[in-house]
Design a protein around this motif. Sequence first.
Motif, PDB file in Angstrom:
ATOM      1  N   THR A  25       7.474   1.546  -4.608  1.00  0.00           N
ATOM      2  CA  THR A  25       6.145   1.453  -5.202  1.00  0.00           C
ATOM      3  C   THR A  25       6.135   2.312  -6.453  1.00  0.00           C
ATOM      4  O   THR A  25       6.543   3.469  -6.415  1.00  0.00           O
ATOM      5  CB  THR A  25       5.057   1.926  -4.215  1.00  0.00           C
ATOM      6  OG1 THR A  25       5.103   1.091  -3.060  1.00  0.00           O
ATOM      7  CG2 THR A  25       3.676   1.840  -4.850  1.00  0.00           C
ATOM      8  N   ILE A  26       5.680   1.736  -7.555  1.00  0.00           N
ATOM      9  CA  ILE A  26       5.638   2.464  -8.809  1.00  0.00           C
ATOM     10  C   ILE A  26       4.496   3.468  -8.732  1.00  0.00           C
ATOM     11  O   ILE A  26       3.357   3.085  -8.477  1.00  0.00           O
ATOM     12  CB  ILE A  26       5.435   1.510  -9.996  1.00  0.00           C
ATOM     13  CG1 ILE A  26       6.599   0.507 -10.070  1.00  0.00           C
ATOM     14  CG2 ILE A  26       5.317   2.294 -11.302  1.00  0.00           C
ATOM     15  CD1 ILE A  26       6.390  -0.595 -11.076  1.00  0.00           C
ATOM     16  N   SER A  32       4.674  -2.942  -6.263  1.00  0.00           N
ATOM     17  CA  SER A  32       5.917  -2.629  -5.559  1.00  0.00           C
ATOM     18  C   SER A  32       6.935  -3.723  -5.876  1.00  0.00           C
ATOM     19  O   SER A  32       6.589  -4.821  -6.302  1.00  0.00           O
ATOM     20  CB  SER A  32       5.697  -2.520  -4.047  1.00  0.00           C
ATOM     21  OG  SER A  32       5.319  -3.765  -3.504  1.00  0.00           O
ATOM     22  N   PHE A  33       8.186  -3.380  -5.676  1.00  0.00           N
ATOM     23  CA  PHE A  33       9.281  -4.322  -5.891  1.00  0.00           C
ATOM     24  C   PHE A  33      10.436  -3.855  -5.020  1.00  0.00           C
ATOM     25  O   PHE A  33      10.404  -2.783  -4.449  1.00  0.00           O
ATOM     26  CB  PHE A  33       9.682  -4.393  -7.367  1.00  0.00           C
ATOM     27  CG  PHE A  33      10.230  -3.110  -7.917  1.00  0.00           C
ATOM     28  CD1 PHE A  33      11.595  -2.937  -8.079  1.00  0.00           C
ATOM     29  CD2 PHE A  33       9.388  -2.069  -8.277  1.00  0.00           C
ATOM     30  CE1 PHE A  33      12.108  -1.752  -8.576  1.00  0.00           C
ATOM     31  CE2 PHE A  33       9.887  -0.887  -8.787  1.00  0.00           C
ATOM     32  CZ  PHE A  33      11.249  -0.728  -8.932  1.00  0.00           C
ATOM     33  N   SER A 171      11.500 -11.533  -8.551  1.00  0.00           N
ATOM     34  CA  SER A 171      10.808 -12.281  -7.501  1.00  0.00           C
ATOM     35  C   SER A 171      10.212 -11.370  -6.427  1.00  0.00           C
ATOM     36  O   SER A 171       9.371 -11.822  -5.645  1.00  0.00           O
ATOM     37  CB  SER A 171      11.756 -13.301  -6.858  1.00  0.00           C
ATOM     38  OG  SER A 171      12.694 -12.649  -6.023  1.00  0.00           O
ATOM     39  N   THR A 172      10.613 -10.113  -6.373  1.00  0.00           N
ATOM     40  CA  THR A 172      10.096  -9.206  -5.343  1.00  0.00           C
ATOM     41  C   THR A 172       8.868  -8.424  -5.801  1.00  0.00           C
ATOM     42  O   THR A 172       8.290  -7.672  -4.993  1.00  0.00           O
ATOM     43  CB  THR A 172      11.176  -8.206  -4.888  1.00  0.00           C
ATOM     44  OG1 THR A 172      11.469  -7.290  -5.955  1.00  0.00           O
ATOM     45  CG2 THR A 172      12.445  -8.917  -4.415  1.00  0.00           C
ATOM     46  N   ILE A 173       8.463  -8.573  -7.052  1.00  0.00           N
ATOM     47  CA  ILE A 173       7.313  -7.818  -7.568  1.00  0.00           C
ATOM     48  C   ILE A 173       6.042  -8.272  -6.845  1.00  0.00           C
ATOM     49  O   ILE A 173       5.750  -9.457  -6.766  1.00  0.00           O
ATOM     50  CB  ILE A 173       7.137  -7.992  -9.087  1.00  0.00           C
ATOM     51  CG1 ILE A 173       8.362  -7.474  -9.833  1.00  0.00           C
ATOM     52  CG2 ILE A 173       5.881  -7.269  -9.566  1.00  0.00           C
ATOM     53  CD1 ILE A 173       8.350  -7.789 -11.320  1.00  0.00           C
ATOM     54  N   LYS A 174       5.304  -7.285  -6.354  1.00  0.00           N
ATOM     55  CA  LYS A 174       4.029  -7.589  -5.675  1.00  0.00           C
ATOM     56  C   LYS A 174       2.959  -6.705  -6.246  1.00  0.00           C
ATOM     57  O   LYS A 174       3.146  -5.595  -6.594  1.00  0.00           O
ATOM     58  CB  LYS A 174       4.160  -7.317  -4.182  1.00  0.00           C
ATOM     59  CG  LYS A 174       5.132  -8.254  -3.515  1.00  0.00           C
ATOM     60  CD  LYS A 174       5.211  -7.948  -2.032  1.00  0.00           C
ATOM     61  CE  LYS A 174       6.092  -8.924  -1.364  1.00  0.00           C
ATOM     62  NZ  LYS A 174       7.332  -8.503  -0.935  1.00  0.00           N
TER      63      LYS A 174
END
Length: 174
Positions: A25-26, A32-33, A171-174
Motif C-alpha cells: 500500500t502506497i 495498493s499493488f 494489473s494489480t493496482i487497486k
Amino acid sequence: MKRIAKLIIAAALLAFGGTAMGQITIPGTHVSFELEPENWRYLRTFQLDDGADIYIYYYAREVMVDTEGDTILPFLRIYVNEEYEGDVYELAYERYLAQPFQSLDEYTHGDGLPRNGGIGYIGAYTNPSEQKDYQFMMTYFKDNGTIVEFRLETTKDTFEEMEPEFKNVLSTIK
C-alpha cells in the motif's frame, strides 16, 4: 519533521510491508499493488521540493543485457503528490514537456487503470547522452485528490521481454 517521519514510515512499509503475496500500500493513499518479491526489490524513496514522493523499485529476478551488451536495470517509479492541483491529463502533459517521448499507444481503461479512471501510455524516447532508446508503460490516476503515476521502464530492445511483467504489475493496482 512530520515529512521526515512520513518518509521513514513509508520506506519501512514499502521495503518490508505487505503480505507474502507482495501486496504493498502506497503511504498516504488508498492505492495498493502487488510485486512478486522474487522479481522486484525496493531501492529508495526520494522527496521532491514540490511535496511529491517518489518510490523506486528495480527488477531483480535476472540480469538483463541489451543488444549492445549493456547491463539493464528495468525499474518501477511511483510518483505520489498530495498537493498537485491539476488533473491526470495536465500531469501527463507536464511529463511530456519535461521529457518528450513518442506515444506508441494510449489507454484509458484496463492495463493498470483503476475503476475511477485515469490515463496510460506506452511510450518511447532516446536518451541523448547515452544514445540509447528506452520504452515504458506509464499510468496516471487520482486517489482522493492525490495524483499517482506508475512508470515501468527498460531499454527498447528489452521491452518486449519485460512487457508481460510490466502489465502484470499494472494489473494489480487497486
